[in-house]
Design a protein around this motif. Structure first.
Motif, short mmCIF file in Angstrom:
data_model
loop_
_atom_site.label_atom_id
_atom_site.label_comp_id
_atom_site.label_asym_id
_atom_site.label_seq_id
_atom_site.Cartn_x
_atom_site.Cartn_y
_atom_site.Cartn_z
N ALA A 1 40.20 42.05 35.17
CA ALA A 1 40.65 41.92 33.75
C ALA A 1 40.99 40.39 33.49
O ALA A 1 41.94 40.02 34.34
N ILE B 1 37.36 42.57 29.90
CA ILE B 1 36.59 42.94 31.01
C ILE B 1 35.21 42.92 30.84
O ILE B 1 34.80 43.46 29.78
N VAL C 1 37.04 52.20 31.83
CA VAL C 1 38.64 51.85 31.62
C VAL C 1 39.36 52.81 31.26
O VAL C 1 40.50 52.99 31.58
N TYR D 1 43.20 46.16 34.74
CA TYR D 1 42.16 46.71 35.33
C TYR D 1 41.55 45.43 36.27
O TYR D 1 41.34 44.51 36.20
#
Length: 488
Positions: free
Chosen positions: A33, A75, A83, A30
């Motif tokens: 991240a 994250i 997410v 992501y």
């Protein structure tokens, strides 16, 4: 519209990925991240969660075998929902089939269940506090070598999301990686493996019988001629006491190798395939819990390691003892494989049992005659000399009596008595020494056994007609001999 940046590369590249410090090529991280933990292991066993945990129930898993990738991402400043939706969308774009999915309380009615579900996918086997507002998804798709399983757990804590990601590719086992030299068992062959990737230095470090697993680094080794060692032939208790054992005496070689990103299972299966190629029989083996608890497994590995300890490398243990009888004496190979934090070590023991030189004595006159009839010569061991001496020692009597009996039983037989040496020392000196030793044998047969002088003729060829390689103690032992050659 959800971003489509998560899918990075096609499935055909999955098995080629070896960088545990980066995103997996199937699914990217992501945006923003950070990778907190990672593990990448070839051909591992893994208990894949089936799905949510029913209230008061236990986590159900499916055991898979293949290439395992585990990543933990952290994250900040985003919800578990966002997410989760991005990853689900990425899996949809890949055409993955969703096998199981749950959201929030559906994943488990209590904290214990949510923590257990996430821990099953976590590198460190714990999600710590990252179990709030959980989401879970498991999917699968067809890969280049087999089914690819994807499982993800999303949990939050104080505005931070942790993603536990497992990508597991079912692949067939390649058990051809450890090369062997069957020629070594006949003394004198060179290793010519199907896939030789070692350097000259590594080839020199390894035992000539079994090459190291590809990519392995040698951590420790020792080689001892005519040493005693006890090999565990069963489980070992937590105090290191062996139950059944093999007490062996012979040429001993021990090696410890270190490997990264490969499972203990794949390594042991390759070693088993290697010893089978050598026609060794697996006389004892244990795996995982059958090798005992953690303390017992640690002691088991320590009993076959070079320095008596495997330190932390006793997780997911495998061990076997394989044996074979050969003309040179019994051969024993023992291998212990253990892992720790995704790395693997191999403890390898090879024992070539040897007796004393008297084991080579042929004192049967009938057998000597049979050898001469079949090949024109007979090898005689058991005629002894001190180092650099041509004087026949008294303990040679049995062999000399056999030669005398041979000549008495076959009066038509005339012989060359030929002396041989190994290849240590100067060749010219060895040639002279072998001639003098042959002449001494003839003299003793004439003086002490009344053999007619004209029936025997002495000669020496030094190291120029070996029957074995001179690289090993046993080979040199075989080359130090007297031959009786039919003389017309």
């Amino acid at each position: 519209m959800l971003p489509r940046t998560l899918v990075l590369l096609s499935l055909c590249l999955i098995s080629q990925w070896v960088n545990a410090d980066s995103d997996h090529p199937l699914l990217g991280g992501y945006p923003g991240a950070e990778i907190d933990e990672s593990l990448n292991t070839e051909y591992e066993q893994f208990a894949m969660p089936v799905g949510p945990i029913e209230e008061g129930g236990e986590l159900e898993t499916e055991r898979l075998v293949g290439d395992l990738s585990m990543l933990t991402y952290e994250i900040e400043g985003v919800s578990t929902l966002k997410v989760f939706e991005n990853y689900r969308h990425a899996l949809d774009e890949l055409g993955a089939e969703v096998i199981s999915i749950c959201e929030l309380e559906q994943c488990s009615a209590d904290d214990r269940g949510r923590a257990e579900l996430g821990a099953a996918l976590a590198v460190r086997r714990s999600v710590n506090n990252h179990r709030r507002k959980p989401y879970f998804i498991r999917a699968q798709l067809d890969g280049a070598k087999g089914t690819v399983h994807v499982a993800l757990f999303f949990g939050g804590y104080r505005g931070e999301v942790a993603v536990q990601q497992v990508i597991f590719e079912e692949v067939p086992l390649d058990d051809t990686l450890v090369s062997v030299s069957a020629d070594y068992l006949t003394r004198g062959g060179e290793i010519s493996p199907k896939r030789e990737s070692r350097t000259d230095e590594q080839r020199e470090q390894d035992h000539p019988l079994i090459a190291r697993y590809p990519g392995a680094e040698l951590s420790d080794s020792r080689a001892m001629e005519y040493e005693r060692i006890d090999i565990p032939f069963g489980t070992v208790d937590a105090d290191g006491e062996m139950g059944e054992r093999l007490s062996l005496t012979g040429d001993l070689a021990q090696h410890t190798y270190a490997l990264e990103n490969v499972s203990t299972l794949k390594v042991i299966e390759n070693y088993k395939a290697a010893v089978r190629k050598l026609d060794l029989t697996l006389d004892y083996e244990c795996e995982l819990e059958a090798c005992g608890d953690s303390n017992a497994a640690k002691q088991l590995g320590g009993n076959v390691s070079v320095d008596g300890s495997v330190f932390n490398f006793y997780r997911k243990p495998y061990y076997f003892v394989a044996r074979k009888k050969s003309a040179q004496g019994p051969l024993t190979v023992a291998v212990f494989v253990g892992g720790y934090n995704g790395d693997t070590t191999v403890q390898q023991v090879i024992v070539e049992e040897k007796g004393t030189e008297t084991d080579l004595v042929k004192v049967d006159a009938d057998q000597l005659y049979q050898d001469i009839q079949q090949t024109g010569k007979a090898l005689v061991y058991g005629i002894y000399f001190d180092t650099d001496s041509a004087t026949v020692k008294p303990e040679s009597a049995d062999a000399l009596k056999a030669i005398s009996d041979l000549l008495e039983s076959h009066p038509e037989l005339n012989l060359y008595v030929v002396g041989h040496t190994d290849d240590t020392g100067e060749s010219d000196y060895n040639l002279s020494l072998s001639s003098r030793r042959a002449a001494s044998v003839v003299d003793v047969l004439k003086d002490d056994y009344d053999v007619e002088m004209e029936r025997l003729k002495a000669a020496g060829v030094g190291p120029y007609a070996p029957v074995a390689g001179n690289e090993s103690d046993d080979g040199r032992r075989q080359n130090r001999r007297v031959e009786l050659v039919r003389r017309l």
